[in-house]
Design an enzyme around this catalytic site. Structure first.
Site, PDB file in Angstrom:
ATOM      1  N   TYR A 128       1.195  -4.225  -8.790  1.00 51.47           N
ATOM      2  CA  TYR A 128       1.693  -3.754  -7.498  1.00 51.47           C
ATOM      3  C   TYR A 128       3.012  -4.439  -7.157  1.00 51.47           C
ATOM      4  CZ  TYR A 128       1.688  -2.490  -2.539  1.00 51.47           C
ATOM      5  OH  TYR A 128       2.017  -1.993  -1.306  1.00 51.47           O
TER       6      TYR A 128
ATOM      7  N   LYS B  17       6.776  -2.697  -6.771  1.00 55.27           N
ATOM      8  CA  LYS B  17       7.509  -2.709  -5.510  1.00 55.27           C
ATOM      9  C   LYS B  17       8.839  -3.455  -5.625  1.00 55.27           C
ATOM     10  CE  LYS B  17       4.588  -0.226  -3.160  1.00 55.27           C
ATOM     11  NZ  LYS B  17       4.974   1.115  -2.672  1.00 55.27           N
TER      12      LYS B  17
END
EC number: 1.1.1.-
Length: 260
Positions: A163, A167
């Site tokens: 994740y 990002k």
């Protein structure tokens, strides 16, 4: 969000929002409609899209919905084409759809998790941004791109490995696009929410014990969770002419958590 109705800063604009049937995306759709925009809400969940259309029925033909798998390039490109065909134009795209990874540190992560996160969280943003830039360049009138990154795209210890990497990459993509096309009237910015009251974590049935302990360091008692409405207000500002000289920025919306 009724104040947006009295200040229609997006009147005459058309926006496409991915992940638009729930959470932050749904709030952005509603906020943009209230600010005068027409919206195409894209999501993988057809039932949620139908419910959104019913809930916002007062906006009639100003709201269109479409099922889209954002990890599929053809779906994303077709989404933009649909918005242009339906509304005659597209002025704003919000690449918002995303998923989480159970806060898995690298030693606990398998290839499938990594690849799935990159497809949904990063490839989708690239597909949407590329299609939008090509459309905006051909039209010759500029346009607005807003990418939903995360506090995890700025602070490496706030999420799982996949994740966080996805990002950080969204932030880098955003800044590169902003610089490369600044002379064309295209603006590209990212919003970076902290902990927000949405359903993005619903799939985290068994979060990593190590990942959870590390990611929440400094959080307990530091700030409350944000609301989708607080995030969508920032998106509406960035989409409007009020932010006309803001380009390549990452707007952190986290109640001060990143100050730790």
């Amino acid at each position: 969000m009724s104040e947006a109705r009295h200040n229609p800063v997006l009147a005459g604009q058309t926006a496409v929002i991915t992940g638009g049937a729930s959470g932050i995306g749904k709030s952005i759709v509603q906020r943009f409609l209230e600010a005068g925009a027409s919206c195409l809400a894209a999501d993988l969940n057809e039932e949620a899209l139908a419910a959104l259309k019913q809930e916002l029925a007062e906006y009639g033909d100003k709201l269109d919905v479409v099922k889209v798998d954002v990890s599929n390039r053809d779906d994303v490109e077709g989404m933009v084409d649909r918005a242009v065909q339906t509304f005659g134009q597209m002025d704003i795209i919000v690449n918002n759809a995303g998923i989480m990874d159970n806060l898995l540190p690298i030693a606990e992560m398998d290839d499938d998790v990594w690849e799935r996160l990159m497809k949904v969280n990063l490839n989708s943003v690239m597909y949407g941004t590329r299609k939008a830039v090509r459309y905006f360049m051909e039209r010759g009138e500029g346009g607005v791109i807003i990418n939903t990154a995360s506090l995890s795209g700025l602070c490496a210890g706030r999420g799982g490995c996949a994740y966080t990497a996805s990002k950080f990459a969204v932030v880098g993509l955003t800044k590169n696009v902003a610089f490369m096309y600044a002379d064309t009237g295209i603006r590209c910015n990212a919003i970076c929410p902290g902990n927000t009251q949405t359903n993005i974590g619903v799939g985290m049935r068994q979060p990593s014990e190590r990942g959870m302990a590390k990611a929440t360091t400094g959080y307990a008692g530091a700030t409350r969770s944000g609301t989708p409405e607080e995030i969508s207000a920032a998106a509406a500002f960035l989409a409007s002419d009020q932010a006309g000289f803001i380009n390549g920025e990452t707007l952190t919306i986290d109640g001060g958590w990143s100050a730790y």
